[in-house]
Design a protein around this motif. Structure first.
Motif, PDB file in Angstrom:
ATOM      1  N   ALA A 174       0.860  -1.193   0.000  1.00  0.00           N
ATOM      2  CA  ALA A 174       0.000   0.000   0.000  1.00  0.00           C
ATOM      3  C   ALA A 174       0.891   1.235   0.000  1.00  0.00           C
ATOM      4  O   ALA A 174       1.987   1.227   0.570  1.00  0.00           O
ATOM      5  CB  ALA A 174      -0.905  -0.005   1.225  1.00  0.00           C
ATOM      6  N   HIS A 175       0.422   2.282  -0.640  1.00  0.00           N
ATOM      7  CA  HIS A 175       1.154   3.555  -0.737  1.00  0.00           C
ATOM      8  C   HIS A 175       0.198   4.659  -0.300  1.00  0.00           C
ATOM      9  O   HIS A 175      -0.929   4.728  -0.797  1.00  0.00           O
ATOM     10  CB  HIS A 175       1.604   3.751  -2.183  1.00  0.00           C
ATOM     11  N   MET A 176       0.630   5.474   0.655  1.00  0.00           N
ATOM     12  CA  MET A 176      -0.241   6.542   1.157  1.00  0.00           C
ATOM     13  C   MET A 176       0.588   7.710   1.660  1.00  0.00           C
ATOM     14  O   MET A 176       1.814   7.626   1.761  1.00  0.00           O
ATOM     15  CB  MET A 176      -1.131   6.025   2.286  1.00  0.00           C
ATOM     16  N   VAL A 177      -0.097   8.792   1.960  1.00  0.00           N
ATOM     17  CA  VAL A 177       0.528   9.905   2.674  1.00  0.00           C
ATOM     18  C   VAL A 177      -0.159  10.027   4.023  1.00  0.00           C
ATOM     19  O   VAL A 177      -1.330   9.678   4.179  1.00  0.00           O
ATOM     20  CB  VAL A 177       0.462  11.242   1.896  1.00  0.00           C
ATOM     21  N   SER A 178       0.622  10.487   4.981  1.00  0.00           N
ATOM     22  CA  SER A 178       0.136  10.658   6.355  1.00  0.00           C
ATOM     23  C   SER A 178       0.568  12.039   6.825  1.00  0.00           C
ATOM     24  O   SER A 178       1.690  12.463   6.528  1.00  0.00           O
ATOM     25  CB  SER A 178       0.774   9.577   7.243  1.00  0.00           C
ATOM     26  N   PHE A 179      -0.321  12.722   7.554  1.00  0.00           N
ATOM     27  CA  PHE A 179       0.107  13.994   8.113  1.00  0.00           C
ATOM     28  C   PHE A 179      -0.474  14.229   9.489  1.00  0.00           C
ATOM     29  O   PHE A 179      -1.589  13.824   9.793  1.00  0.00           O
ATOM     30  CB  PHE A 179      -0.139  15.187   7.174  1.00  0.00           C
ATOM     31  N   PHE A 180       0.352  14.835  10.317  1.00  0.00           N
ATOM     32  CA  PHE A 180      -0.018  15.204  11.683  1.00  0.00           C
ATOM     33  C   PHE A 180      -0.287  16.695  11.725  1.00  0.00           C
ATOM     34  O   PHE A 180       0.458  17.486  11.148  1.00  0.00           O
ATOM     35  CB  PHE A 180       1.131  14.925  12.660  1.00  0.00           C
ATOM     36  N   THR A 181      -1.362  17.086  12.436  1.00  0.00           N
ATOM     37  CA  THR A 181      -1.641  18.496  12.698  1.00  0.00           C
ATOM     38  C   THR A 181      -1.969  18.646  14.176  1.00  0.00           C
ATOM     39  O   THR A 181      -2.919  18.019  14.643  1.00  0.00           O
ATOM     40  CB  THR A 181      -2.825  18.995  11.834  1.00  0.00           C
ATOM     41  N   PRO A 182      -1.203  19.405  14.919  1.00  0.00           N
ATOM     42  CA  PRO A 182       0.072  20.002  14.510  1.00  0.00           C
ATOM     43  C   PRO A 182       1.121  18.923  14.289  1.00  0.00           C
ATOM     44  O   PRO A 182       0.949  17.767  14.679  1.00  0.00           O
ATOM     45  CB  PRO A 182       0.441  20.894  15.684  1.00  0.00           C
ATOM     46  N   GLY A 183       2.214  19.335  13.667  1.00  0.00           N
ATOM     47  CA  GLY A 183       3.303  18.406  13.405  1.00  0.00           C
ATOM     48  C   GLY A 183       3.994  17.979  14.692  1.00  0.00           C
ATOM     49  O   GLY A 183       3.801  18.564  15.755  1.00  0.00           O
ATOM     50  N   GLY A 184       4.791  16.940  14.582  1.00  0.00           N
ATOM     51  CA  GLY A 184       5.574  16.447  15.706  1.00  0.00           C
ATOM     52  C   GLY A 184       5.584  14.946  15.792  1.00  0.00           C
ATOM     53  O   GLY A 184       6.591  14.342  16.138  1.00  0.00           O
ATOM     54  N   GLY A 185       4.463  14.291  15.467  1.00  0.00           N
ATOM     55  CA  GLY A 185       4.388  12.834  15.550  1.00  0.00           C
ATOM     56  C   GLY A 185       5.385  12.133  14.646  1.00  0.00           C
ATOM     57  O   GLY A 185       5.823  11.013  14.940  1.00  0.00           O
ATOM     58  N   GLU A 186       5.770  12.797  13.558  1.00  0.00           N
ATOM     59  CA  GLU A 186       6.751  12.223  12.634  1.00  0.00           C
ATOM     60  C   GLU A 186       8.119  12.032  13.294  1.00  0.00           C
ATOM     61  O   GLU A 186       8.957  11.273  12.813  1.00  0.00           O
ATOM     62  CB  GLU A 186       6.880  13.077  11.363  1.00  0.00           C
ATOM     63  N   GLY A 187       8.322  12.684  14.428  1.00  0.00           N
ATOM     64  CA  GLY A 187       9.577  12.516  15.168  1.00  0.00           C
ATOM     65  C   GLY A 187       9.808  11.091  15.618  1.00  0.00           C
ATOM     66  O   GLY A 187      10.952  10.672  15.820  1.00  0.00           O
ATOM     67  N   LEU A 188       8.726  10.307  15.766  1.00  0.00           N
ATOM     68  CA  LEU A 188       8.878   8.921  16.201  1.00  0.00           C
ATOM     69  C   LEU A 188       9.753   8.144  15.228  1.00  0.00           C
ATOM     70  O   LEU A 188      10.706   7.483  15.623  1.00  0.00           O
ATOM     71  CB  LEU A 188       7.514   8.248  16.352  1.00  0.00           C
ATOM     72  N   TRP A 189       9.441   8.189  13.935  1.00  0.00           N
ATOM     73  CA  TRP A 189      10.272   7.437  12.984  1.00  0.00           C
ATOM     74  C   TRP A 189      11.525   8.188  12.598  1.00  0.00           C
ATOM     75  O   TRP A 189      12.530   7.572  12.296  1.00  0.00           O
ATOM     76  CB  TRP A 189       9.503   6.971  11.749  1.00  0.00           C
ATOM     77  N   LEU A 190      11.498   9.520  12.636  1.00  0.00           N
ATOM     78  CA  LEU A 190      12.727  10.249  12.316  1.00  0.00           C
ATOM     79  C   LEU A 190      13.827   9.961  13.338  1.00  0.00           C
ATOM     80  O   LEU A 190      14.994   9.864  12.993  1.00  0.00           O
ATOM     81  CB  LEU A 190      12.454  11.751  12.228  1.00  0.00           C
ATOM     82  N   GLU A 191      13.428   9.818  14.608  1.00  0.00           N
ATOM     83  CA  GLU A 191      14.415   9.543  15.657  1.00  0.00           C
ATOM     84  C   GLU A 191      14.540   8.062  15.987  1.00  0.00           C
ATOM     85  O   GLU A 191      15.618   7.598  16.337  1.00  0.00           O
ATOM     86  CB  GLU A 191      14.057  10.323  16.918  1.00  0.00           C
TER      87      GLU A 191
END
Length: 172
Positions: free
Chosen positions: A106-123
């Motif tokens: 599966a291919h999708m986009v995901s977004f957090f508002t406000p941002g910050g949740g993406e820090g889980l996989w970035l870190e």
């Protein structure tokens, strides 16, 4: 503030930060840091059988748009199927997860508002290995992310995965 001051965030295709997260591939195109906290935006590839465990975001809404494939979503205590072209909005405080129960990625986009949740996989995610393939993590590897979950910008809690969920869910 001047309307003529350049402030646009532009990340060309394929130039985001790529991380492997328990077999999934996440390419983050915009972070809370790059958008002054407004949004975190990630392009996701979810192989068959993959997806995160049930969880809740306490301080952010999360939205998804499926580009291709199909994913089963948990919505509180109900399940529903989302397919290519579908949009899913998960308000903060809602137990959710997605899982690829098909035999195609599966291919999708995901977004957090406000941002910050993406820090889980970035870190907490793994750096891609050239020529390698992301692997599904054993439970202890996922549990090692515990210290990141409570951070203010991530503010996420892992919740139990019920196996006795009812039939088709209400519409998302």
């Amino acid at each position: 503030m001047s309307y003529y001051t350049p402030r646009v965030v532009h990340v060309p295709a394929g130039k985001g930060v790529v991380k492997w997260m328990s077999g999934d591939v996440y390419e983050t195109m915009a972070t809370a840091e790059s958008t002054d906290g407004s949004v975190g935006f990630t392009v996701c590839w979810v192989p068959p059988g993959n997806g995160p465990v049930a969880h809740v975001h306490k301080s952010a809404d999360e939205s998804f748009y499926l580009i291709s494939g199909s994913l089963e979503f948990l919505n509180g205590d109900r399940l529903f199927e989302a397919n290519a072209g579908d949009f899913v909005f998960v308000p903060r405080g809602t137990r959710h997860r997605f899982r690829n129960n098909t035999d195609e990625q599966a291919h999708m986009v995901s977004f957090f508002t406000p941002g910050g949740g993406e820090g889980l996989w970035l870190e907490g995610g793994d750096d891609p290995v050239p020529g390698g393939k992301p692997e599904f993590w054993p439970p202890e590897r996922g549990m090692a992310l515990g210290p990141l979950l409570g951070r203010t910008e991530i503010d996420m809690e892992i919740l139990p995965e019920q196996t006795d969920l009812g039939g088709p869910a209400d519409e998302a």
